[in-house]
Design an enzyme around this catalytic site. Structure first.
Site, PDB file in Angstrom:
ATOM      1  N   ASP A  21       0.820  -1.205   0.000  1.00  0.00           N
ATOM      2  CA  ASP A  21       0.000   0.000   0.000  1.00  0.00           C
ATOM      3  C   ASP A  21       0.862   1.266   0.000  1.00  0.00           C
ATOM      4  OD1 ASP A  21      -2.687   1.270   0.505  1.00  0.00           O
ATOM      5  OD2 ASP A  21      -1.567   2.005   2.250  1.00  0.00           O
TER       6      ASP A  21
ATOM      7  N   GLU B 253       0.918  -0.899  -5.046  1.00  0.00           N
ATOM      8  CA  GLU B 253      -0.122   0.125  -5.151  1.00  0.00           C
ATOM      9  C   GLU B 253       0.613   1.454  -5.315  1.00  0.00           C
ATOM     10  OE1 GLU B 253      -3.274   3.051  -3.797  1.00  0.00           O
ATOM     11  OE2 GLU B 253      -1.580   2.535  -2.555  1.00  0.00           O
TER      12      GLU B 253
HETATM   13  C1  GLC Z   1      -3.793   3.537  -0.430  1.00  0.00           C
HETATM   14  C2  GLC Z   1      -5.182   2.995  -0.242  1.00  0.00           C
HETATM   15  C3  GLC Z   1      -6.061   4.100   0.216  1.00  0.00           C
HETATM   16  C4  GLC Z   1      -5.520   4.668   1.510  1.00  0.00           C
HETATM   17  C5  GLC Z   1      -4.068   5.078   1.363  1.00  0.00           C
HETATM   18  C6  GLC Z   1      -3.426   5.341   2.688  1.00  0.00           C
HETATM   19  O1  GLC Z   1      -3.740   4.487  -1.431  1.00  0.00           O
HETATM   20  O2  GLC Z   1      -5.646   2.416  -1.428  1.00  0.00           O
HETATM   21  O3  GLC Z   1      -7.375   3.666   0.384  1.00  0.00           O
HETATM   22  O4  GLC Z   1      -6.263   5.800   1.876  1.00  0.00           O
HETATM   23  O5  GLC Z   1      -3.313   4.052   0.769  1.00  0.00           O
HETATM   24  O6  GLC Z   1      -3.219   4.155   3.395  1.00  0.00           O
END
Ligand code: GLC
Length: 620
Positions: A280, A322
């Site tokens: 993430d 991500e």
């Molecule tokens: C990523 C997640 C998102 C979250 C962010 C902070 O982008 O997909 O939902 O707010 O991380 O953890």
């Protein structure tokens, strides 16, 4: 610093540390250990305590490795024999919140039939680890990496679910939130109580002017709800770096203890049967003051080191980046020479597809696909249409500006359509930041395409955006509810003002589920569409001999065309019927029921937002 490719000579021969791995892992350590110490030396090698730190870390890693279950060790062996298992899988990915989808982790087993009907190969459960009380960013503010959130189940439920899914050929994907912890995580609490070692886990500043100087180079993730990147903490009497919400404290990866803690947390998840770790907010984990603090070279050194750790301790496990950043930057997460993540979200293609729909022109999606190279072996895109987050338009900025177009004007026009403010639009999207409509767009697919029961045109738009995700090489992802054409979740005005992403958290629709085989109902039409796409995707894959996709040149602005081996797929992004010449040869035409393309004497006719999948005759 050196890049991962130009690694410095190892400061320490990792094998000298002699951690006591199991025999199998020992062999892998002998193979990869030197690379691990080289990577870690890039980050921490200049510290006097590097050698004892590394020995201690490896000893902890070995403890966790020895606890890996027999089943997972077998999986390790199988996967090592087929290292591209993830990219080659024939199924789709599905992403959902545990509570909304099933209630609890054990109850997910009751949805196995549903997942199998959809052909799911990869199940992404949004955060389920112990989360901050009160506001918690949908669980992305983690209070304990070793506990499951009360009410969702337990750690053993997680392990059992992983095994049950595996029994059905489904790999479990879970988030490892590397960038931050919740402000009620024990590390943050200890820091507030004066524990200096824990204070060193975070990035804090005493001086407001220093913070302002850093801030000047940073973007803002939630400018309306959480302006700025720093939060004053009265207990610490310092400013804490908080890229996301004020209660999510960024971790300091310059501190090797932070790296060790997070690597161990990740490996523990792998030992519980999580097969894909969704890394993430990857771009943010390393800060370089004076830059935008995204995608720094050290981010990739950290991810490569984590990959080596998995290759030693849990080689069946892969990482999914991500990284919602520009296409060129996302590509780096697949590794440059050395392996890194095996999957990454195709954020640019997703945003370009929506922009193309809104502009009734295929040019953006075509240019994005053209600029996207073949990925390294064993890697794949996650091709998605919607997810739990808003659509972030910035991922297209560099491409748009490089082409000499005006970003604000172009994306302004796109968001006017998707947010329902342009004339004649059917879209019911919502700006994620009221003060800056160009920042992002929230809303389920059904809302963004303006889906209406019985309205064929809206169904064709639905099929268009999902069709691109299935036709492009990669793993198509279905976001929960999209398999039925579900609309936005019912939210209170307070929730929506607080975070428009609440709109993406609908309860699993039992009524739609019951209707999914009732001919003519919207749930049935959308559900069968997803199944149809999956079959067609398989046909393309069976025929393209792993060559990926080629964008068909010379089509009008309205059309996006892909060649996959001998097969062709054509999408009409415009609002009028389009004709296209058929290439020589005999073709069998396939189309989702919504499209009604026709082969006529002089070629192919595609209705507004229609699509055609062409396979050479005889059908392959
Ligand atoms: C990523 C997640 C998102 C979250 C962010 C902070 O982008 O997909 O939902 O707010 O991380 O953890």
């Amino acid at each position: 610093m050196s890049t991962a490719q130009g690694l410095p000579a190892p400061v320490l021969d990792a094998s000298a540390a002699q951690p006591s791995f199991s025999a199998q892992a020992q062999a892998r350590f002998a193979r990869h250990g030197a690379r691990l110490s080289q990577l870690l030396a890039v980050l921490y090698g200049q510290r006097d305590d590097f050698q004892p730190w590394l020995s201690g870390f490896l000893a902890q890693l070995a403890d966790i490795e020895r606890a890996r279950s027999g089943d997972l060790r077998e999986l390790d062996e199988r996967r090592m024999g087929a290292p591209d298992w993830l990219a080659r899988g024939s199924g789709v990915a599905y992403s959902c919140y545990v509570d909304r989808f099933a209630g609890t982790l054990p109850a997910i087993r009751e949805r196995l039939g549903h997942l199998r009907e959809l052909g799911v190969q990869l199940l992404h459960l949004l955060p389920f680890l112990k989360m901050r009380e009160g506001a918690n960013d949908g669980g992305f503010a983690v209070s304990d990496f070793a506990e499951v959130q009360d009410g969702l189940g337990s750690i053993s439920d997680l392990a059992e679910l992983g095994a049950a899914l595996r029994g059905h050929g489904i790999s479990l994907m879970a988030d490892v939130v590397l960038n931050h912890v919740a402000d009620d995580h024990p590390w943050a609490k200890a820091a507030m109580l004066g524990d200096e070692a824990r204070q060193g886990y975070f990035l804090t500043f005493g001086d407001r002017s220093e913070v302002e100087a850093i801030e000047a180079h940073l973007d803002q993730v939630f400018p309306d709800q959480a302006p700025g990147n720093f939060t004053w903490n009265p207990a610490l009497k310092r400013w804490v770096w908080t890229t996301f919400f004020e209660y999510q404290w960024d971790l300091n990866y310059q501190n090797p203890e932070v790296f060790a803690e997070m690597a161990l947390a990740m490996v523990r998840l792998a030992n519980l049967g999580v097969e894909v770790l969704r890394v993430d907010s990857a771009p943010y984990i390393w800060k370089r003051i004076g830059t935008d603090c995204k995608n720094q070279p050290e981010v990739h050194v950290i991810l490569k080191a984590l990959r080596v750790i998995l290759d030693i301790v849990a080689p069946a496990t892969r990482m999914n980046a991500e990284a919602i950043v520009e296409r060129e930057e996302i590509l780096r997460y697949f590794g440059d020479g050395l392996p890194e993540c095996s999957l990454a979200y195709n954020a640019a293609l997703m945003a370009a597809t929506w922009a193309s729909l809104a502009r009734a022109s295929a040019s953006m999606v075509r240019q994005t696909a053209l600029a996207t190279p073949q990925l390294p072996a064993g890697c794949a895109w996650v091709n998605y249409v919607r997810c739990h987050d808003d659509i972030i338009w910035n991922v297209l900025r560099r491409d748009i500006e490089t082409r000499g177009q005006d970003y604000v004007q172009l994306i302004g026009a796109v968001t006017d359509v998707l947010h329902g403010s342009a004339a004649a639009t059917q879209s019911r999207g919502v700006p994620s930041q009221r003060h800056d409509p160009l920042h992002g767009t929230s809303g389920m697919t059904a809302e963004l395409v303006g889906l209406r029961a019985g309205d064929e045109a809206s169904l064709r738009r639905y099929a268009l955006v999902y069709g691109v995700a299935f036709a492009m090489p990669g793993i198509p992802l279905i976001y929960m509810g999209d398999e039925f054409g579900q609309g936005n979740a019912a939210v209170t005005p307070g929730q929506e003002a607080d975070d428009t992403r609440w709109l993406h958290r609908p309860e699993f629709d039992q009524a739609a589920m019951a209707q999914r085989h009732v001919p003519g109902s919207t749930p049935q039409r959308v559900f069968s569409l997803m199944q149809w796409f999956r079959q067609m995707r398989q046909r393309l894959r069976d025929n393209d001999s792993g060559q990926g996709a080629e964008v068909i040149a010379g089509l009008s602005d309205a059309l996006f065309g892909l060649r996959r081996g001998p097969c062709r797929v054509l999408f009409n992004f415009s609002e009028s019927e389009q004709s296209v010449e058929l290439p020589a040869g005999r073709w069998k035409l396939y189309a989702p029921w919504q499209s009604q393309p026709r082969i006529v004497s002089d070629g192919l006719r595609l209705p507004e937002h229609g699509q055609a999948w062409l396979l050479p005759e005889p059908a392959l």
